[in-house]
Motif scaffolding. Structure first.
Motif, PDB file in Angstrom:
ATOM      1  N   TRP A   1       0.835  -1.205   0.000  1.00 19.72           N
ATOM      2  CA  TRP A   1       0.000   0.000   0.000  1.00 19.72           C
ATOM      3  C   TRP A   1       0.874   1.262   0.000  1.00 19.72           C
ATOM      4  CZ3 TRP A   1      -5.308   0.336  -0.295  1.00 19.72           C
ATOM      5  CH2 TRP A   1      -5.992  -0.869  -0.209  1.00 19.72           C
ATOM      6  N   VAL A   2       0.336   2.317  -0.562  1.00 15.52           N
ATOM      7  CA  VAL A   2       1.030   3.607  -0.582  1.00 15.52           C
ATOM      8  C   VAL A   2       1.277   4.088   0.856  1.00 15.52           C
ATOM      9  CG1 VAL A   2       0.816   6.049  -1.177  1.00 15.52           C
ATOM     10  CG2 VAL A   2       0.077   4.306  -2.815  1.00 15.52           C
ATOM     11  N   ARG A   3       2.524   4.516   1.110  1.00 16.58           N
ATOM     12  CA  ARG A   3       2.818   5.123   2.410  1.00 16.58           C
ATOM     13  C   ARG A   3       3.340   6.547   2.271  1.00 16.58           C
ATOM     14  NH1 ARG A   3       8.133   5.645   3.502  1.00 16.58           N
ATOM     15  NH2 ARG A   3       9.660   4.337   2.396  1.00 16.58           N
ATOM     16  N   GLY A   4       3.614   6.961   1.023  1.00 13.47           N
ATOM     17  CA  GLY A   4       4.110   8.313   0.799  1.00 13.47           C
ATOM     18  C   GLY A   4       4.523   8.502  -0.644  1.00 13.47           C
ATOM     19  N   ILE A   5       5.030   9.687  -0.930  1.00 11.15           N
ATOM     20  CA  ILE A   5       5.473   9.996  -2.290  1.00 11.15           C
ATOM     21  C   ILE A   5       6.728  10.851  -2.212  1.00 11.15           C
ATOM     22  CG2 ILE A   5       3.952  12.020  -2.463  1.00 11.15           C
ATOM     23  CD1 ILE A   5       3.524  11.246  -5.431  1.00 11.15           C
ATOM     24  N   LYS A   6       7.715  10.528  -3.055  1.00 13.59           N
ATOM     25  CA  LYS A   6       8.961  11.285  -3.079  1.00 13.59           C
ATOM     26  C   LYS A   6       8.849  12.385  -4.131  1.00 13.59           C
ATOM     27  CE  LYS A   6      12.770   9.074  -2.346  1.00 13.59           C
ATOM     28  NZ  LYS A   6      13.974   8.207  -2.525  1.00 13.59           N
ATOM     29  N   ILE A   7       9.206  13.594  -3.741  1.00 15.13           N
ATOM     30  CA  ILE A   7       9.029  14.794  -4.577  1.00 15.13           C
ATOM     31  C   ILE A   7      10.374  15.465  -4.815  1.00 15.13           C
ATOM     32  CG2 ILE A   7       7.920  17.063  -4.703  1.00 15.13           C
ATOM     33  CD1 ILE A   7       5.855  14.911  -4.739  1.00 15.13           C
ATOM     34  N   ILE A   8      10.555  16.014  -6.016  1.00 10.65           N
ATOM     35  CA  ILE A   8      11.716  16.860  -6.276  1.00 10.65           C
ATOM     36  C   ILE A   8      11.234  18.248  -6.670  1.00 10.65           C
ATOM     37  CG2 ILE A   8      11.930  16.240  -8.744  1.00 10.65           C
ATOM     38  CD1 ILE A   8      15.024  16.327  -8.263  1.00 10.65           C
ATOM     39  N   LYS A   9      11.919  19.263  -6.180  1.00 12.79           N
ATOM     40  CA  LYS A   9      11.535  20.641  -6.489  1.00 12.79           C
ATOM     41  C   LYS A   9      12.003  21.014  -7.897  1.00 12.79           C
ATOM     42  CE  LYS A   9      11.473  22.166  -1.679  1.00 12.79           C
ATOM     43  NZ  LYS A   9      12.001  23.119  -0.675  1.00 12.79           N
ATOM     44  N   MET A  10      11.261  21.940  -8.533  1.00 14.84           N
ATOM     45  CA  MET A  10      11.524  22.324  -9.913  1.00 14.84           C
ATOM     46  C   MET A  10      11.714  23.836 -10.010  1.00 14.84           C
ATOM     47  SD  MET A  10      10.943  19.235 -11.187  1.00 14.84           S
ATOM     48  CE  MET A  10      10.675  19.331 -12.950  1.00 14.84           C
ATOM     49  N   GLU A  11      12.312  24.265 -11.108  1.00 12.39           N
ATOM     50  CA  GLU A  11      12.338  25.678 -11.482  1.00 12.39           C
ATOM     51  C   GLU A  11      12.056  25.773 -12.971  1.00 12.39           C
ATOM     52  OE1 GLU A  11      16.178  27.168 -10.528  1.00 12.39           O
ATOM     53  OE2 GLU A  11      17.263  25.768 -11.824  1.00 12.39           O
ATOM     54  N   LEU A  12      11.610  26.933 -13.408  1.00 17.31           N
ATOM     55  CA  LEU A  12      11.233  27.099 -14.803  1.00 17.31           C
ATOM     56  C   LEU A  12      12.431  27.544 -15.638  1.00 17.31           C
ATOM     57  CD1 LEU A  12       7.705  28.759 -14.485  1.00 17.31           C
ATOM     58  CD2 LEU A  12       8.279  26.356 -14.860  1.00 17.31           C
ATOM     59  N   GLY A  13      12.657  26.799 -16.735  1.00 17.47           N
ATOM     60  CA  GLY A  13      13.749  27.131 -17.637  1.00 17.47           C
ATOM     61  C   GLY A  13      13.238  27.790 -18.900  1.00 17.47           C
ATOM     62  N   GLU A  14      13.833  27.443 -20.036  1.00 16.23           N
ATOM     63  CA  GLU A  14      13.451  28.030 -21.316  1.00 16.23           C
ATOM     64  C   GLU A  14      12.103  27.471 -21.785  1.00 16.23           C
ATOM     65  OE1 GLU A  14      15.120  30.467 -22.924  1.00 16.23           O
ATOM     66  OE2 GLU A  14      16.332  30.494 -21.085  1.00 16.23           O
ATOM     67  N   PRO A  15      11.367  28.224 -22.618  1.00 21.68           N
ATOM     68  CA  PRO A  15      10.080  27.738 -23.133  1.00 21.68           C
ATOM     69  C   PRO A  15      10.249  26.466 -23.962  1.00 21.68           C
ATOM     70  CG  PRO A  15      10.313  30.105 -23.486  1.00 21.68           C
ATOM     71  CD  PRO A  15      11.653  29.606 -23.031  1.00 21.68           C
ATOM     72  N   ASP A  16       9.233  25.549 -23.855  1.00 24.70           N
ATOM     73  CA  ASP A  16       9.246  24.342 -24.667  1.00 24.70           C
ATOM     74  C   ASP A  16       8.405  24.560 -25.927  1.00 24.70           C
ATOM     75  OD1 ASP A  16       6.605  24.219 -23.850  1.00 24.70           O
ATOM     76  OD2 ASP A  16       6.919  22.590 -22.432  1.00 24.70           O
ATOM     77  N   ALA A  17       8.070  23.480 -26.635  1.00 25.73           N
ATOM     78  CA  ALA A  17       7.342  23.595 -27.903  1.00 25.73           C
ATOM     79  C   ALA A  17       5.959  24.212 -27.725  1.00 25.73           C
ATOM     80  CB  ALA A  17       7.220  22.216 -28.550  1.00 25.73           C
TER      81      ALA A  17
END
Length: 460
Positions: free
Chosen positions: A348-364
């Motif tokens: 059963w789910v006991r948690g979730i691992k998260i990584i922080k993000m930042e915004l870079g260059e525009p995508d398509a």
């Protein structure tokens, strides 16, 4: 009256509505609707019409509300839209008709959506139906799917006099309107069922529990059952996942399954289709479906986090839905992305691992691409994870139909102008062609296909 400000709309208080499944927005009264309608400038070159995917004569129906001609207002809308009570509630008017309203340049745009809702609700409460066809044709048309694209196509063709039958795979008509959108945004019996009845009042027949590709194929409909044209409006119900470790754990749902169990199977009323409610729920995604899943989980008693890899400015959900979610207590963890679902010894789910993000260059797409920040990973304790990452069409229909082209996303290839596919007499539109999109865009595709089918059968 301040003509620059729209007439406020009544809503349930956030703390009250967060504990029930009743509709959040309470709608306009007659007096409020007439007052708001009086703000319309009745532009001769109405930009709002150009912003409406189904081309409703917006100044006309609003002008009729202003004069108190509510029945005529409804009939004006019904000439272009088969689902006005639905559209008035779930359309992204802020980026379509209201986004082009001239009033919006020096004040609030006219509340076109709320006025459309008022008109449709008034008609329903007074037993008013849309005008039916005056003459009938012998030619039979099959519609696959009873969602917004299918209902719109069927309604337009019935108005033209065709013998129309809708084939729906589920036990209840309405498609995404019944299984995907929660009761608190779109009441099923009071709104969706009434809209379906209105389409049936035009002469449209609906057969449920018919899975095209299993119960019967498109080729059999045309070759053995006498249908001269077919419209595929089967939607996009195949959920997408991230492909990260732990996604197969108990307690991980697609938003599609979670919402279907609650909206169509009524698990929130303790029917025989229970779902693990969870005490702490993480919803991954930032669209309208993510908001619906999060707000549903909240009403089932959970603490709810929305994890989205971009910032609030890039959230694809409607501003109104984000606002309501925040008011109700949903926690937004923005610029963050899951990397793993943590599982206990029992699976059963006991948690979730998260990584922080930042915004870079525009995508398509033109949006700034989210980039991981090394070393920023952390864990959120939770017992349920709901993946709301979009959907794609089920390949069942395309795999059982000869001569039907699909693209690499399993979407049916069809003309944007008239819905014609690579197979003569077979048309398609909505999410089955575009992938997951909005109700109103599916309706627009249904209208275009109805026009295409009419031209095809007229020239046949």
């Amino acid at each position: 009256m301040d003509v620059l400000k729209r007439v406020p709309i009544k809503e349930q208080e956030p703390k009250v509505r967060a504990a029930n499944f009743e509709e959040v927005c309470l709608g306009y009264s007659k007096e409020e609707a007439m007052e708001e309608a009086a703000r319309c400038l009745n532009c001769k070159n109405a930009q709002c019409i150009k912003g409406c995917p189904v081309g409703i004569d917006i100044p006309a129906f609003i002008g009729q509300i202003k004069e108190g001609n509510f029945e005529q207002s409804y009939q004006t809308i019904s000439e272009s839209s088969a689902l006005p009570a639905v559209c008035g509630r779930v359309c992204p008017q802020e980026s379509q008709c209201e986004g082009k309203c001239i009033r919006g340049f020096k004040g609030d745009p006219v509340s076109i959506g709320k006025l459309e809702r008022f008109s449709a609700d008034w008609a329903a409460s007074n037993g008013i139906k849309p005008s039916a066809a005056s003459e009938h044709k012998a030619q039979k048309v099959a519609i696959i799917g009873s969602g917004p694209a299918g209902l719109t196509c069927a309604g337009d063709l019935a108005r033209l006099g065709y013998d129309v039958t809708i084939f729906e795979a589920l036990h209840e008509a309405g498609g995404v309107l019944v299984y995907g959108i929660p009761e608190f945004r779109l009441p099923k019996e009071r709104v969706v069922a009434k809209e379906v009845e209105n389409v049936q009042s035009l002469g449209v027949k609906i057969e449920t529990n018919v899975v095209i590709g299993k119960s019967v194929t498109i080729d059999e409909l045309m070759e053995k059952e006498g249908f001269e044209a077919v419209f595929i409006g089967s939607g996009a119900g195949l959920p997408k996942f991230m492909g990260i470790p732990g996604e197969q754990a108990n307690g991980v749902f697609s938003a599609n399954e979670f919402l279907t169990r609650n909206n169509l199977m009524k698990s929130f009323k303790e029917y025989d289709t229970p779902i693990s409610e969870g005490k702490k729920v993480v919803v991954v995604g930032g669209g309208n479906v993510a908001m619906d899943a999060a707000r549903t989980a909240l009403r089932l008693g959970a603490e709810v986090h929305i994890v989205y890899r971009r910032s609030e400015a890039e959230l694809p959900a409607r501003v109104e839905e984000v606002h309501h979610a925040k008011e109700e207590g949903i926690i937004f963890d923005l610029l963050q992305n899951p990397t793993e679902i943590l599982v206990d010894e029992n699976g059963w789910v006991r948690g979730i691992k998260i990584i922080k993000m930042e915004l870079g260059e525009p995508d398509a797409s033109g949006r700034r691409r989210p980039v991981e920040i090394p070393g920023s990973e952390y864990e959120i304790e939770c017992d349920t994870v709901i993946m709301s990452l979009g959907t794609s069409p089920n390949p069942l229909i395309s795999s059982t139909t000869d001569g039907l082209d699909i693209n690499r996303w399993q979407c049916i290839v069809a003309s944007e102008e008239n819905g014609q596919t690579s197979k003569p007499g077979v048309f398609a539109g909505g999410d089955a062609v575009t992938g997951a999109a909005t109700v109103i865009l599916a309706m627009g595709a249904g209208k275009a296909a109805a026009k295409g089918i009419h031209e095809y059968l007229s020239n046949k």
